[in-house]
Enzyme design. Structure first.
Site, PDB file in Angstrom:
ATOM      1  N   GLY A 179       0.848  -1.193   0.000  1.00  0.00           N
ATOM      2  CA  GLY A 179       0.000   0.000   0.000  1.00  0.00           C
ATOM      3  C   GLY A 179       0.881   1.241   0.000  1.00  0.00           C
TER       4      GLY A 179
ATOM      5  N   THR B 121       4.890   2.092   6.470  1.00  0.00           N
ATOM      6  CA  THR B 121       3.489   1.745   6.684  1.00  0.00           C
ATOM      7  C   THR B 121       2.776   2.825   7.473  1.00  0.00           C
ATOM      8  OG1 THR B 121       1.953   0.305   7.861  1.00  0.00           O
ATOM      9  CG2 THR B 121       4.218   0.256   8.630  1.00  0.00           C
TER      10      THR B 121
ATOM     11  N   ASP C  17       0.297   2.115   9.105  1.00  0.00           N
ATOM     12  CA  ASP C  17      -0.264   1.391  10.252  1.00  0.00           C
ATOM     13  C   ASP C  17       0.650   1.437  11.478  1.00  0.00           C
ATOM     14  OD1 ASP C  17      -2.232   0.663   8.439  1.00  0.00           O
ATOM     15  OD2 ASP C  17      -1.280  -1.252   7.959  1.00  0.00           O
TER      16      ASP C  17
ATOM     17  N   HIS D 103      -8.922   5.323   2.126  1.00  0.00           N
ATOM     18  CA  HIS D 103      -7.643   5.674   1.507  1.00  0.00           C
ATOM     19  C   HIS D 103      -7.311   7.163   1.593  1.00  0.00           C
ATOM     20  CE1 HIS D 103      -8.473   1.651   0.019  1.00  0.00           C
ATOM     21  NE2 HIS D 103      -7.165   1.531  -0.098  1.00  0.00           N
TER      22      HIS D 103
ATOM     23  N   ARG E 172      -4.091   7.816   3.292  1.00  0.00           N
ATOM     24  CA  ARG E 172      -2.797   7.562   2.640  1.00  0.00           C
ATOM     25  C   ARG E 172      -2.479   8.573   1.545  1.00  0.00           C
ATOM     26  NH1 ARG E 172      -3.441   1.307   1.422  1.00  0.00           N
ATOM     27  NH2 ARG E 172      -3.090   2.030  -0.705  1.00  0.00           N
TER      28      ARG E 172
HETATM   29  O1  F6P Z   1      -1.244  -1.330   5.249  1.00  0.00           O
HETATM   30  C1  F6P Z   1      -1.764  -0.112   4.866  1.00  0.00           C
HETATM   31  C2  F6P Z   1      -3.233  -0.190   4.618  1.00  0.00           C
HETATM   32  O2  F6P Z   1      -3.656   1.097   4.260  1.00  0.00           O
HETATM   33  C3  F6P Z   1      -4.054  -0.787   5.747  1.00  0.00           C
HETATM   34  O3  F6P Z   1      -4.283   0.138   6.776  1.00  0.00           O
HETATM   35  C4  F6P Z   1      -5.287  -1.219   5.011  1.00  0.00           C
HETATM   36  O4  F6P Z   1      -5.949  -2.295   5.658  1.00  0.00           O
HETATM   37  C5  F6P Z   1      -4.751  -1.668   3.685  1.00  0.00           C
HETATM   38  O5  F6P Z   1      -3.507  -1.031   3.511  1.00  0.00           O
HETATM   39  C6  F6P Z   1      -5.649  -1.341   2.501  1.00  0.00           C
HETATM   40  O6  F6P Z   1      -5.107  -1.961   1.382  1.00  0.00           O
HETATM   41  P1  F6P Z   1      -5.526  -1.644  -0.119  1.00  0.00           P
HETATM   42  O7  F6P Z   1      -4.871  -0.342  -0.492  1.00  0.00           O
HETATM   43  O8  F6P Z   1      -4.988  -2.790  -0.868  1.00  0.00           O
HETATM   44  O9  F6P Z   1      -7.012  -1.528  -0.158  1.00  0.00           O
END
Ligand code: F6P
Length: 342
Positions: A10, A126, A128, A272, A275
């Site tokens: 991610g 991460t 997380d 998202h 992020r």
């Molecule tokens: O590990 C980072 C993260 O954003 C987690 O918090 C979340 O569960 C996961 O990735 C989401 O993944 P994707 O971007 O594949 O939906």
């Protein structure tokens, strides 16, 4: 020496700052050359490579996402997967070593490839903050800032309508984002995977807030489960590393709270958003320092190691230490937050 860089898993605010830190220090101090693997391990197994020089990293530390692209590709799977093919791709492109920027899945794969003789240094990434052997990972601070601002905004609309707001944040199987954003925004309860709760306890907190004339704000981590549930709620299948894709617990809890307390309740999933966009100043600095340390680790031939933050120092640890187990929220950190619930 020519070094290939990849960003995998991610994405995470600060990835570009790591790339910039590594390329600038590698160019100035070590006279190294660089190449970028596109879309994480997928670029390594498919030989999808882009040029990377000091001009291509100009102004990058403030830019969100990753200029290299990312994916959740498992480098051991598919017709081109595995260490022999990867070594062949590296040899054909004159690449001597790899800097792999990633989270648990990426670093576990990096460790296996190092065991098979591929020269790799890891950089922990991460939002997380769940990687062991590093105090903080870049991206986490930005995600907490975004979540905190969102919770602050949800509070004003909750107060206008006397509603209960359930805010679901990311974090996978640890509650760091929920704990920090919930504390920062003064949430009335913070629900994290490390601390299953009963629906009765949650409703008790909600009602006590309502009884004081306030609108309850509950922050729930996507990996949280009620004490009646065996595991975290997941209805989206598995990712490339066979881990369940989480999310949906907020939507599940809001109607349960409404049905039991009679308080109109709404769920918001931040998803998202957490992020995306520019990294915080803290994450830019941390990511730049990690990138610069990673290039030093390559020239010191510390294969299988990872750069890591210990206190305020950047140090080297083994990738095995970082991937041996998740860094969960300690009981004492939860207890101090829980003092203010309800
Ligand atoms: O590990 C980072 C993260 O954003 C987690 O918090 C979340 O569960 C996961 O990735 C989401 O993944 P994707 O971007 O594949 O939906």
């Amino acid at each position: 020496m020519k070094i290939g860089i990849l960003t995998s898993g991610g994405d995470c605010p600060g990835l570009n700052a790591v790339i910039r830190g590594a390329v600038l220090k590698g160019d100035r101090v070590h006279k190294a050359g660089f190449a970028g693997f596109r879309y994480g391990w997928r670029g390594v197994v498919d030989g999808d490579i882009m040029p990377l020089d000091r001009h291509s990293v100009r102004g990058l530390s403030r830019q969100g996402g990753t200029i290299l692209g990312s994916s959740r590709t498992n480098p051991f799977e598919g017709p081109n997967g595995g260490p022999e093919n990867i070594q062949r791709v590296m040899d054909e492109n004159g690449i001597d070593a790899i800097i792999a920027i990633g989270g648990e899945g990426t670093l576990t794969a990096a460790r296996r490839l190092t065991d098979a003789g591929i020269k790799i240094v890891g950089v922990p990434k991460t939002i997380d903050n769940d990687l062991a052997a590093t105090d903080y990972s870049f991206g986490f601070d930005t995600a907490v800032e975004i979540a905190t601002e969102a919770i602050d905004r949800l509070r004003t609309t909750a107060e206008s309508h006397q509603r209960c707001m359930v805010v679901e944040v990311m974090g996978r199987h640890v509650g760091w984002i929920a704990l920090h954003s919930g504390m920062a925004a003064g949430a009335h309860a913070i629900l994290i995977p490390e601390q299953p709760q009963s629906i009765e306890q949650i409703c008790e907190w909600v009602e006590s807030v309502r009884d004081r004339g306030r609108a309850p704000v509950i922050v729930v981590s996507e990996g949280f489960h009620l004490d009646t549930m065996e595991e975290a709620h997941s209805h989206k299948g598995l990712d490339a590393f066979n881990r369940p894709r989480l999310g949906g617990i907020g939507e599940m809890l809001a109607p349960m709270i409404e049905a039991r307390t009679g308080i109109e309740s709404r769920a918001t999933v931040l998803g998202h958003m957490q992020r995306g966009g520019v990294p915080s100043a803290y994450d830019r600095v941390l990511a730049t320092r990690l990138g610069m340390a990673a290039i030093d680790a390559v020239f010191e031939e510390r294969w299988g190691s990872m750069v890591s933050l210990k206190g305020t120092d950047v140090v080297n640890v083994s990738i095995a230490d970082a991937t041996g187990g998740l860094k969960t929220v300690p009981q004492q950190r939860y207890d101090e937050a829980a003092l203010l619930f309800g």
